[in-house]
Design an enzyme around this catalytic site. Structure first.
Site, PDB file in Angstrom:
ATOM      1  N   ASP A 202       0.818  -1.204   0.000  1.00  0.00           N
ATOM      2  CA  ASP A 202       0.000   0.000   0.000  1.00  0.00           C
ATOM      3  C   ASP A 202       0.858   1.263   0.000  1.00  0.00           C
ATOM      4  OD1 ASP A 202      -2.314   1.527   0.086  1.00  0.00           O
ATOM      5  OD2 ASP A 202      -2.337   1.585   2.280  1.00  0.00           O
ATOM      6  N   GLU A 446       4.302  -8.277   7.019  1.00  0.00           N
ATOM      7  CA  GLU A 446       3.009  -8.889   6.743  1.00  0.00           C
ATOM      8  C   GLU A 446       3.051  -9.904   5.600  1.00  0.00           C
ATOM      9  OE1 GLU A 446      -0.051  -5.972   6.248  1.00  0.00           O
ATOM     10  OE2 GLU A 446       0.413  -4.936   8.115  1.00  0.00           O
ATOM     11  N   TYR A 499      -5.305  -3.354  13.111  1.00  0.00           N
ATOM     12  CA  TYR A 499      -6.131  -2.198  12.761  1.00  0.00           C
ATOM     13  C   TYR A 499      -7.579  -2.452  13.195  1.00  0.00           C
ATOM     14  CZ  TYR A 499      -2.190  -0.382  10.128  1.00  0.00           C
ATOM     15  OH  TYR A 499      -0.967   0.108   9.769  1.00  0.00           O
ATOM     16  N   GLU A 535       2.450  -1.508  14.065  1.00  0.00           N
ATOM     17  CA  GLU A 535       1.576  -0.624  13.295  1.00  0.00           C
ATOM     18  C   GLU A 535       0.214  -0.573  13.968  1.00  0.00           C
ATOM     19  OE1 GLU A 535       1.003  -1.323   9.114  1.00  0.00           O
ATOM     20  OE2 GLU A 535       3.109  -1.857   8.785  1.00  0.00           O
TER      21      GLU A 535
END
Length: 634
Positions: A202, A446, A499, A535
């Protein structure tokens, strides 16, 4: 066809192997000179259908201006945002850079001088010619490469030196990061030969020559590499060193260690040994000590004598004396518990893309210190060497990450991918091994490590990295407990991304405490390793407000961060050793319906203006510094 041609060119120009020698950062001394080649270069994108015209017509054999239309392109910079041409912004394939330079006459006339051409980084695959002759090639977009060109420039000493660099940003299943080329074969919807570059990460795939291009000199017999390891006991420090010299003469090495004020501290002779430092001043992180980032200078002086010549060289390496240790519950720097309160970043800015930019770098450091940041991760690739040098001086701790992001396809776990990944880690450790600010290596971000081949892949990768450097812990960053099943047992620290209330259970801030706490407990129960929240965050469009908070508002970003912080504080006295916000600043991504002109999870805008979350984080980080460090906040 286009992808096949890229693979064939790779084979035609040879397999890229790791260098046997060192990769010391170029510096000037009484025996070395540096000539910077930054500025405007001639530039041409190969827009032919197969992107291969430049090789078919051998553009490197004559001036690039003679091959067709060129434009001016700044170096260093990504080429994508420099023009008004949308096709160049999204261009995939070969682009060509060229510049003619004059080499100082003394470099040419002195046969005892080596002249080296160095590229700080170019994304992704590079081939370099000098005066039409190939001198090197390199795979990988974020690490330096170089070639000695002494003999070439001495062939025609009165002519300028013509440097041609072809750069290809195509990503395949075997590159880092990986990608795929997809051809759209429906002729009713797409023109003939239409293809797209697919990626699983991303951020925008910026391309071009991103860091400085240099010519530098060394003596023919020279200091090629230096490795240091440091330790201390009570108030006595120890610097163990190893120096490698290129050249087969009767070499004499004198090693001198000086303090920050230039005063003599210790000395030794020979290619390896130890330096004892009485009343040692340790390298401490920012906000952990009143004198952070203390650096000694280790001067390596070489004299090499043969029957006909005497060569002299000198290289000075900054040295920070510190130790790193990891227990089941703590991350220790100099035997003291260290708590990461930091950020994730990107090398990303308006116009320049990923291009090196001193004003931006200095601004970012000022903002980080204003925030109370003591650490960051080089997400998701190695940053410029100059940035690590600033971290050394300012005491900012670094988790140094390789470009292993977006490894989602099972075909990217094959032997060819692993072999390249190992080479990248070789290059990364070779470049950054002496930086005291670098406290941990991250081999991936990831990855789909739940896939069957992943266990062998990551076990091999982590063990290889540990063998390269036995003084630092190794991790890879993951997003789900299931992903760690194959690779988790081999890491020294668990770095976990999550997240909650953003990508999952959107808008439900109330479930964060339960889900995040369960997340941490599951990690620690399984692996018994310290945990870093590597993160977390939420997009916020600057100036968008709503109360009660809704997604994409500054209020929602603040509320989400606060919910995470509450759980962090519960776990800090147990096994939780750090938090790194995603992200320091907004950054560009590929176009898509989930991104409005880039990722907006920054606590600063892309132009480095603060959102409300910056003030929330500043208050927290200075409080943490007061609790876990040695200084009071501003």
């Amino acid at each position: 066809l286009w992808l096949l041609l890229f693979v064939l060119l790779h084979a035609m120009f040879g397999t890229v192997l790791p260098l046997d020698g060192g990769m010391l950062f170029p510096q000037e001394s009484s025996f070395r000179e540096v000539k910077e080649l930054n500025g405007l270069w001639d530039f041409r994108a190969d827009g032919s259908p197969n992107r291969n015209e430049g090789f078919e017509k051998a553009w490197y054999k004559r001036r690039l201006t003679e091959t067709g239309p060129v434009i001016e392109m700044p170096v260093p910079a990504s080429y994508n945002d420099i023009t008004q041409d949308p096709t160049l912004r999204d261009f995939i394939g070969w682009v060509w850079y060229e510049r003619e330079v004059f080499v100082p006459a003394r470099w040419i006339s002195d046969e005892g001088t080596r002249v080296v051409l160095r590229v700080g980084s170019a994304h992704y695959y590079s081939i370099v010619w000098v005066n039409g002759e190939k001198v090197t090639e390199h795979e990988g977009g974020h690490l330096p490469f170089e070639a000695e060109i002494s003999s070439l420039i001495r062939k025609e000493p009165t002519k300028p030196c013509r440097i041609t660099i072809a750069v290809n940003n195509t990503l395949t299943l075997e590159t880092l990061p990986p990608g795929t080329i997809q051809y759209m074969n429906d002729s009713s919807r797409y023109p003939d030969g239409f293809f797209v570059q697919n990626i699983d990460f991303d951020f925008f795939n910026y391309a071009g020559i991103h860091r400085s291009v240099l010519l530098y000199t060394t003596p023919k017999v020279h200091v090629d590499d230096i490795s240091v390891e440091t330790n201390f006991m009570d108030n006595t420090g120890l610097v163990r060193y190893k120096v490698s010299v290129q050249g087969g003469f009767n070499n004499t090495l004198n090693i001198t260690l000086m303090d920050k004020d230039g005063h003599f501290v210790a000395s030794s002779t020979g290619s390896s040994g130890g330096l004892k430092v009485v009343d040692v001043k340790l390298w401490w992180p920012y906000l952990m000590h009143e004198n952070p980032g203390y650096l000694y200078s280790m001067k390596v002086h070489l004299i090499a004598v043969s029957e006909t010549s005497t060569y002299e060289d000198e290289y000075t390496l900054p040295v920070g004396i510190r130790t790193i240790n990891v227990t089941n519950t703590q991350f220790l720097i100099n035997n003291k518990p260290f708590y990461f309160h930091g950020v994730n970043k990107h090398e990303d800015s308006d116009i320049r893309g990923r291009g090196f930019d001193w004003p931006l770098i200095v601004k970012d450091f000022n903002l980080m210190k204003w925030l109370g940041v003591n650490s960051f991760r080089t997400s998701h690739y190695p940053y410029a060497e100059e940035i690590l040098q600033m971290c050394d001086r300012h005491g900012i701790v670094v988790i140094d990450e390789c470009p292993g992001v977006g490894i989602k396809d099972i075909r990217s776990f094959r032997n060819a991918s692993l072999s390249h990944h190992l080479v990248v880690m070789d290059e990364l450790v070779r470049r950054d091994k002496n930086h005291p600010s670098v406290v941990m290596w991250s081999v991936a971000n990831e990855p789909a490590s739940e896939m069957p081949p992943a266990e062998f892949y990551f076990k091999t990768l982590i063990e290889h990295t540990k063998a390269l450097d036995q003084t630092r812990p190794v991790t890879y960053v993951t997003i789900a407990a299931a992903d760690m099943d194959k690779g988790g047992p081999y890491v020294d620290v668990v770095c976990a991304n999550s997240y909650f209330a953003w990508y999952f259970d959107q808008g439900r801030l109330d479930i964060i405490p339960l889900q995040l706490s369960t997340h941490f407990e599951n990690w620690y129960r399984k692996y018994q390793r310290p945990i870093i929240q590597s993160e977390y965050g939420a997009d916020a469009v600057p100036g968008l407000h709503m109360d009660p908070p809704m997604m994409f508002t500054e209020e929602y970003q603040n509320a989400l961060l606060q919910s995470y912080h509450d759980v962090f504080d519960q776990k800090r006295n147990q096994y939780f050793v750090g938090e790194l916000i995603w992200n320091f600043a907004d950054f560009m991504t590929s176009q898509g319906i989930y991104r409005v002109v880039g990722n907006k999870k920054g606590i600063f805008t892309r132009q480095r203006q603060p959102k409300a979350a910056a003030f929330l984080l500043r208050k927290r980080y200075w409080r943490l510094a007061n609790e876990t460090g040695r200084l009071l906040p501003d």
